[in-house]
Design an enzyme around this catalytic site. Structure first.
Site, short mmCIF file in Angstrom:
data_model
loop_
_atom_site.label_atom_id
_atom_site.label_comp_id
_atom_site.label_asym_id
_atom_site.label_seq_id
_atom_site.Cartn_x
_atom_site.Cartn_y
_atom_site.Cartn_z
N CYS A 249 0.89 -1.17 0.00
CA CYS A 249 0.00 0.00 0.00
C CYS A 249 0.92 1.21 0.00
CB CYS A 249 -0.88 -0.01 1.25
SG CYS A 249 -2.01 -1.40 1.31
N ALA A 250 1.44 1.54 -1.16
CA ALA A 250 2.66 2.36 -1.24
C ALA A 250 2.43 3.87 -1.32
CB ALA A 250 3.48 1.93 -2.44
N GLY B 118 4.29 7.07 -1.30
CA GLY B 118 5.62 6.51 -1.59
C GLY B 118 6.72 6.88 -0.61
N ASP C 59 -0.34 0.26 -5.32
CA ASP C 59 -1.45 0.94 -4.64
C ASP C 59 -2.70 0.79 -5.49
OD1 ASP C 59 -1.39 3.07 -2.10
OD2 ASP C 59 -3.12 3.32 -3.43
N CYS D 40 -1.33 4.16 10.73
CA CYS D 40 -1.23 5.42 11.48
C CYS D 40 -2.49 5.58 12.32
CB CYS D 40 -0.98 6.61 10.55
SG CYS D 40 -2.20 6.82 9.27
C1 LIG Z 1 -1.47 4.64 4.81
S1 LIG Z 1 -1.56 4.90 3.12
C2 LIG Z 1 0.03 4.42 2.59
C3 LIG Z 1 1.12 5.45 2.82
C4 LIG Z 1 2.45 5.06 2.18
N1 LIG Z 1 2.90 3.76 2.60
C5 LIG Z 1 3.57 6.07 2.44
O1 LIG Z 1 4.36 5.88 3.36
O2 LIG Z 1 3.65 7.06 1.71
C6 LIG Z 1 -2.56 3.56 2.65
C7 LIG Z 1 -2.66 3.36 1.14
O3 LIG Z 1 -3.35 2.13 0.92
C8 LIG Z 1 -3.99 2.23 -0.33
N2 LIG Z 1 -4.93 1.11 -0.42
C9 LIG Z 1 -6.13 0.98 0.16
N3 LIG Z 1 -6.66 -0.22 -0.14
C10 LIG Z 1 -5.77 -0.87 -0.92
C11 LIG Z 1 -5.74 -2.14 -1.54
N4 LIG Z 1 -6.74 -2.99 -1.41
N5 LIG Z 1 -4.64 -2.46 -2.26
C12 LIG Z 1 -3.60 -1.60 -2.40
N6 LIG Z 1 -3.60 -0.38 -1.83
C13 LIG Z 1 -4.66 -0.03 -1.10
C14 LIG Z 1 -4.56 3.62 -0.32
O4 LIG Z 1 -4.82 4.08 -1.64
C15 LIG Z 1 -3.45 4.40 0.38
O5 LIG Z 1 -2.62 5.02 -0.57
#
Ligand SMILES: C[S@@+](CC[C@H](N)C(=O)[O-])C[C@H]1O[C@@H](n2cnc3c(N)ncnc32)[C@H](O)[C@@H]1O
Length: 427
Positions: free
Chosen positions: A248-249, A252, A271, A369
């Site tokens: 879930c990048a 980034g 993502d 978070c």
């Molecule tokens: C907490 S944020 C990630 C922040 C990132 N790791 C960073 O440090 O910049 C969670 C992310 O999970 C993504 N997300 C939600 N459901 C998902 C799924 N089923 N598969 C992949 N990504 C998903 C969201 O779009 C969001 O960008």
């Protein structure tokens, strides 16, 4: 454009349309050219989000009847006016006349008198803001207070207090560009006061700065990332030439930090959100890093990945974001009580699926978070119960060896609220 009118529009978009402030605010800021005006717009929007129940009560009490649906944005404009009177040093006469002028600009000429009258009334009364119930006293929704009281019976009020503080700005030194000590010296040369944080690359600024004033920012010498988020790469501990998945990048931050820590890895950054994924590529480009960026579902890896299983997986799961309310106060109003169970279910599906794609002996770092146990320690406890080949590895920083994972609370060592659990798969 009048800054108060733009603030009312941004707040309207958050509260009435459910758009996050991190989108709604830049949408309005683009109408301004002056940096000071942009900063004032941000201050008004963030301030109203922090103090919403008290401001709302004050404004509603002064209105003989609510605005009609088409005029609803004037309610938000009054929140902006009221915030200025109670929480800023803007002289009251300027706050009131600018807010009334905003009403005119928004083409509600017939209601300028109402805006003026309500704000003058508030100013004249100088009454303390209402604190009759917990929501008003803590400017926090009742459901969240209830959950906090149950999870943190002793320090729930401190957590709320911390969640209302203005967050510090953290930088992540790019260890591929220079050492942290070297970057600290560069900051000192630019008269930017800063100190080293606990994790290897973390730098805490004494006061927030425009990134363009930071030495070498455009060239990738440093990135903006909270101190808590910077623990991810250290705890994931990638080794040379490993295949790593950031499931879930976006946007980034952790993807890039992980590659900076071990540039020989093959990183796959995935993502679900195509728009947010663009930010991953932008961040990689600025830092001159390479990763395979894939638009896909972390709960359905089979549909987009034909390669081997991964040595390490970072699962920075979608969550309530209740640990970062100090940075995103709109979360208090956008999240609903039922979201927590829905998110916990989604997290469960993603973690179970990602586990299948981890090599025997591989490490998964689960992160959120959030500060709610349902998404964190309870989530991992249940995962361990149903996953016989998973072992939880203690994190040195966690407060007690009995804890399931490391829960960082908002404000702890100046960091955001965050949760980490490190899991290893049996060989
Ligand atoms: C907490 S944020 C990630 C922040 C990132 N790791 C960073 O440090 O910049 C969670 C992310 O999970 C993504 N997300 C939600 N459901 C998902 C799924 N089923 N598969 C992949 N990504 C998903 C969201 O779009 C969001 O960008």
């Amino acid at each position: 454009m009048n800054v108060r009118a733009l603030a009312a529009k941004a707040i309207f978009n958050v509260l009435e349309k459910g758009i996050s402030l991190s989108v709604a605010l830049p949408d309005q800021q683009q109408h301004l050219t002056n940096g000071k005006d942009k900063a004032l717009l941000a201050e008004l929007c963030y301030g109203v989000m922090r103090q919403l129940p008290q401001l709302d009560k004050c404004v509603s009490d002064c209105l003989s009847k609510p605005f009609k649906a088409k005029q609803r944005i004037l309610h938000q404009l009054l929140l902006v006016g009221c915030y200025q009177l109670y929480f800023t040093r803007i002289p009251a006469h300027a706050a009131i006349s600018e807010t009334a002028e905003a009403c005119r600009q928004m083409k509600f000429d017939g209601l300028v008198k109402v805006i003026n009258g309500v704000l003058r009334n508030i100013q004249r009364k100088e009454a303390p803001l209402n604190t009759d119930n917990d929501t008003l006293k803590y400017n926090t929704p009742a459901w969240f207070i209830k959950r906090l009281k149950s999870a943190y019976p002793e320090n729930w009020a401190d957590i709320i207090e911390q969640s209302h503080q203005r967050p510090p700005m953290w930088l992540r030194n790019n260890q591929l560009s220079q050492t942290r000590d070297n970057y600290l010296s560069q900051l000192a040369e630019h008269e930017i006061e800063a100190s080293a944080g606990d994790s290897d690359d973390a730098i805490l600024l004494a006061a927030p700065k425009d990134v363009m004033q930071l030495p070498g920012f455009t060239e990738g010498s440093a990135s903006v990332q909270d101190g808590a988020a910077q623990w991810a790469a250290t705890l994931l501990a990638p080794q040379a030439n490993e295949q790593v998945l950031d499931a879930c990048a976006a946007p980034g931050g952790k993807t890039c930090h992980t590659i900076e820590c071990e540039p020989t890895i093959s990183m796959v950054a995935v993502d679900f959100d195509a728009k947010r994924l663009e930010r991953v590529q932008q961040n990689l480009d600025r830092l001159n890093l390479k990763a395979q960026v894939i638009h896909g579902d972390a709960a359905d890896i089979d549909s987009w990945w034909q390669g081997d299983k991964f040595d390490r997986i970072l699962l920075d799961a979608p969550c309530s974001a209740t640990g970062v309310i100090r940075r995103h106060p709109d979360i208090k109003w956008l999240r609903k009580n039922n979201d927590i169970e829905e998110l916990a279910l989604l997290q469960q599906q993603i973690i179970d699926h990602c586990w299948k794609w981890l090599k025997p002996g591989g490490t998964m770092l689960y992160a959120t978070c959030s500060i709610l146990p349902q998404e964190n320690s309870q989530q991992i406890e249940q995962f361990l119960q149903r996953t016989p080949d998973a072992t939880l590895i203690q994190i040195a920083q966690q407060s007690s060896a009995e804890d399931i994972g490391w829960q960082i609370l908002p404000g702890q060592n100046n960091m955001d609220g965050f949760y980490y659990a490190r899991l290893v798969k049996a060989v």
